[in-house]
Write a protein that holds these residues in place. Structure first.
Motif, mmCIF file in Angstrom:
data_model
loop_
_atom_site.group_PDB
_atom_site.id
_atom_site.type_symbol
_atom_site.label_atom_id
_atom_site.label_comp_id
_atom_site.label_asym_id
_atom_site.label_seq_id
_atom_site.Cartn_x
_atom_site.Cartn_y
_atom_site.Cartn_z
ATOM 1 N N UNK A 69 -14.742 47.898 11.098
ATOM 2 C CA UNK A 69 -13.378 48.449 11.009
ATOM 3 C C UNK A 69 -12.433 47.497 10.280
ATOM 4 N N UNK A 70 -12.837 46.211 10.209
ATOM 5 C CA UNK A 70 -11.881 45.183 9.807
ATOM 6 C C UNK A 70 -11.526 45.195 8.323
ATOM 7 N N UNK A 95 0.040 63.698 15.705
ATOM 8 C CA UNK A 95 -0.565 63.325 14.427
ATOM 9 C C UNK A 95 -2.020 62.949 14.675
ATOM 10 N N UNK A 96 -2.855 63.269 13.710
ATOM 11 C CA UNK A 96 -4.280 63.046 13.919
ATOM 12 C C UNK A 96 -4.914 62.368 12.727
ATOM 13 N N UNK A 97 -5.650 61.324 13.006
ATOM 14 C CA UNK A 97 -6.506 60.688 12.009
ATOM 15 C C UNK A 97 -7.883 60.615 12.625
ATOM 16 N N UNK A 117 -7.840 54.775 14.432
ATOM 17 C CA UNK A 117 -8.698 54.098 13.458
ATOM 18 C C UNK A 117 -7.844 53.665 12.280
ATOM 19 N N UNK A 118 -8.401 53.799 11.070
ATOM 20 C CA UNK A 118 -7.669 53.363 9.877
ATOM 21 C C UNK A 118 -6.367 54.141 9.718
ATOM 22 N N UNK A 119 -6.453 55.477 9.744
ATOM 23 C CA UNK A 119 -5.236 56.270 9.578
ATOM 24 C C UNK A 119 -4.287 56.057 10.751
#
Ligand SMILES: [Zn+2]
Length: 330
Positions: A59-60, A114-116, A29-31
């Motif tokens: 999301x944009x 890594x997790x977002x 997503x964003x992260x």
């Protein structure tokens, strides 16, 4: 190597280590998409992108890799395509699947996970897997103009479950037979969280930098929880302590007092699902008096008495958990 000339001028930078490293990005997503971009620009060896979601118009406002024409396409597929153009030297694996269903080998070969992730349950699931595999996990989250980053080095720094700040409400929900894990109760839809591009870049930037530092053993690592308040532009670093009785990474569990309420008519299979959810486990087995209980067994006074001690075994637990059974009528 001229592509990386400017970063290699940083003292202690080791581009060879970077080019041999594998990073698994859970949640694109964003992260995740900014983290993946940073990894790609920096010349990471392999990038594994995992996310089952497709792109939505909402999301944009903060997800740089996606365009309007990409709406409804898989995030990992579009991200991989854009990133390959950005740097063709990177080996990018796109997995548009659930975290739980991808092959275990993808996690095993990662140097850093890594997790977002925006879901609490997914974070817990990934945390217990990372601890089990002894893989560093650098995880972040955001809510509007607030964000955090946690660096988890299994058995060294506290894991996600060591934090007393969260999870109690969810835990008690899962420990009650009337909790949301019952199949007949639909999950309440959650309102979308406020999110903005600038915060995504800041938090993803910190996560990415901690990841690169870990790979190269460069500088001082985050120890171990960072909170960033964008409204006041203040950063607070908390040194959280490991919990000796953490069910995921603790050396000692004192869970004899953990009472599990069961109802007549519930099956061992349903109970197993609740226990898995409550403790972030993969495939727990429930044992009573040395016998593993069959999932088909229907709970009644005959099969499971109040006061019985049930042992929970799972590959992610160093030792079995002990739970005290309480029937609903008591
Ligand atoms: Zn822990």
């Amino acid at each position: 190597m001229s592509r990386y000339d400017r970063q290699m001028r940083i003292e202690g930078w080791d581009q060879e280590k970077v080019s041999k490293a594998t990073v698994l990005v859970a949640g694109v997503g964003a992260l995740g998409s900014f983290i993946a971009t940073n990894m790609t620009l920096s010349g990471i060896g392999q990038l594994i992108l995992v996310d089952m979601d497709t792109i939505e118009t909402s999301n944009l406002n903060r997800q740089l890799l996606f365009r309007k024409r990409d709406v409804r396409k898989y995030k990992t597929e579009v991200a991989a395509k854009v990133l390959r153009r950005l740097n063709p030297d990177i080996d990018i694996v796109s997995l548009p699947e659930r975290l739980e269903t991808i092959k275990r080998t993808h996690y095993e070969k990662a140097d850093v996970i890594v997790a977002g992730l925006d879901s609490f349950d997914a974070r817990r699931w990934l945390n217990s897997l990372s601890v089990h595999l002894k893989k560093p996990l650098i995880s972040g989250g955001m809510y509007g103009l607030m964000g955090h980053v946690q660096r988890i080095i299994p058995y060294d720094t506290p894991c996600f479950e060591c934090q007393p700040l969260i999870s109690q409400e969810k835990l008690s929900q899962a420990c009650s037979p009337l909790g949301e894990m019952r199949k007949d109760q639909p999950k309440k839809p959650e309102a979308p969280m406020p999110a903005v591009a600038t915060m995504s870049m800041i938090i993803a930037g910190i996560i990415s930098q901690e990841t690169m530092k870990h790979i190269m053993k460069l500088g001082e690592p985050l120890d171990n929880y960072l909170f960033y308040d964008g409204k006041s532009n203040t950063t607070t670093v908390l040194h959280l302590e490991r919990k000796f009785n953490c069910p995921v990474c603790g050396d000692f569990y004192a869970l004899d007092e953990a009472t599990l309420t069961v109802e007549d008519g519930e099956t061992i299979g349903e109970l197993t699902t609740r226990v898995a959810f409550a403790f972030g486990l993969a495939d727990p087995k429930l044992m009573l008096k040395g016998v593993i209980l069959d999932k088909e067994i229907v709970i009644s006074k005959k099969t499971l008495k109040s006061g019985s001690k049930l042992f929970v075994m799972d590959e992610r637990l160093a030792k079995p958990l002990k739970l005290l059974i309480q029937t609903h009528k008591d």
